[in-house]
Design a protein around this motif. Structure first.
Motif, PDB file in Angstrom:
ATOM      1  N   ASP A   1       0.810  -1.218   0.000  1.00 49.75           N
ATOM      2  CA  ASP A   1       0.000   0.000   0.000  1.00 49.75           C
ATOM      3  C   ASP A   1       0.839   1.263   0.000  1.00 49.75           C
ATOM      4  O   ASP A   1       0.506   2.247  -0.680  1.00 49.75           O
ATOM      5  CB  ASP A   1      -0.926   0.014   1.219  1.00 49.75           C
ATOM      6  N   SER A   2       1.928   1.261   0.740  1.00 54.06           N
ATOM      7  CA  SER A   2       2.717   2.483   0.884  1.00 54.06           C
ATOM      8  C   SER A   2       3.468   2.874  -0.384  1.00 54.06           C
ATOM      9  O   SER A   2       3.985   3.993  -0.464  1.00 54.06           O
ATOM     10  CB  SER A   2       3.710   2.338   2.039  1.00 54.06           C
ATOM     11  N   VAL A   3       3.510   2.000  -1.374  1.00 56.04           N
ATOM     12  CA  VAL A   3       4.218   2.345  -2.620  1.00 56.04           C
ATOM     13  C   VAL A   3       3.269   2.480  -3.803  1.00 56.04           C
ATOM     14  O   VAL A   3       3.698   2.861  -4.897  1.00 56.04           O
ATOM     15  CB  VAL A   3       5.313   1.317  -2.960  1.00 56.04           C
ATOM     16  N   LYS A   4       2.005   2.188  -3.594  1.00 51.46           N
ATOM     17  CA  LYS A   4       1.037   2.316  -4.684  1.00 51.46           C
ATOM     18  C   LYS A   4       1.007   3.741  -5.208  1.00 51.46           C
ATOM     19  O   LYS A   4       0.991   4.702  -4.437  1.00 51.46           O
ATOM     20  CB  LYS A   4      -0.358   1.908  -4.206  1.00 51.46           C
ATOM     21  N   GLY A   5       0.997   3.870  -6.519  1.00 49.97           N
ATOM     22  CA  GLY A   5       1.001   5.178  -7.141  1.00 49.97           C
ATOM     23  C   GLY A   5       2.386   5.776  -7.294  1.00 49.97           C
ATOM     24  O   GLY A   5       2.553   6.780  -8.000  1.00 49.97           O
ATOM     25  N   ARG A   6       3.386   5.193  -6.656  1.00 56.35           N
ATOM     26  CA  ARG A   6       4.769   5.697  -6.760  1.00 56.35           C
ATOM     27  C   ARG A   6       5.681   4.694  -7.457  1.00 56.35           C
ATOM     28  O   ARG A   6       6.590   5.077  -8.178  1.00 56.35           O
ATOM     29  CB  ARG A   6       5.327   6.012  -5.370  1.00 56.35           C
ATOM     30  N   PHE A   7       5.462   3.421  -7.220  1.00 56.94           N
ATOM     31  CA  PHE A   7       6.300   2.367  -7.805  1.00 56.94           C
ATOM     32  C   PHE A   7       5.529   1.662  -8.907  1.00 56.94           C
ATOM     33  O   PHE A   7       4.322   1.442  -8.797  1.00 56.94           O
ATOM     34  CB  PHE A   7       6.692   1.334  -6.750  1.00 56.94           C
ATOM     35  N   THR A   8       6.238   1.290  -9.956  1.00 58.20           N
ATOM     36  CA  THR A   8       5.636   0.535 -11.051  1.00 58.20           C
ATOM     37  C   THR A   8       6.545  -0.632 -11.402  1.00 58.20           C
ATOM     38  O   THR A   8       7.735  -0.438 -11.660  1.00 58.20           O
ATOM     39  CB  THR A   8       5.430   1.417 -12.289  1.00 58.20           C
TER      40      THR A   8
END
Length: 124
Positions: free
Chosen positions: A62-69
């Protein structure tokens, strides 16, 4: 035996970006997955993201959603973790691992084969 090697770690300021790569060999693509884990100093290792090699489906912490791909390039036997808007709490050693059972829920990832790890340091 599956072999994995990470690259792309380094030091960056908060808000910056890094791309980690995981090159694999002897990975059965029909049913396996590549996952990224990280371990920060004094903390337990945690799963960050996972990609199913057959169809490219992904899961994220959750803490990397939208930032990591997380993406894959099966022709080049490589998986890439693009990390944007990095935060100091992303500082850790990042490991890629092959899971021969595919991706499950992010917090249940285990990994059957592991790379050596690459360090990421984010300064604020």
């Amino acid at each position: 035996q599956v072999q994995l090697a990470e690259s792309g770690g380094g030091a960056v300021q908060a808000g910056g970006s890094l791309r980690l790569s995981c090159t694999y060999s002897r990975l059965p693509l029909d049913y396996s997955a590549i996952a990224w884990f990280r371990q920060a100093p004094g903390k337990e290792r945690e799963g960050v993201s996972c990609i199913t090699m057959k169809d490219g489906s992904t899961v994220y912490l959750d803490s990397v959603k939208g930032r990591f791909t997380l993406s894959r390039d099966n022709a080049k036997n490589t998986v890439h973790l693009q990390m944007n808007n990095l935060k100091s709490e992303d500082t850790a050693v990042y490991y890629c691992a092959a899971d021969l059972t595919g991706c499950g829920p992010i917090r249940t990832l285990i990994g059957d084969y592991w790379g050596q790890g690459t360090a990421v340091t984010v300064s604020s």
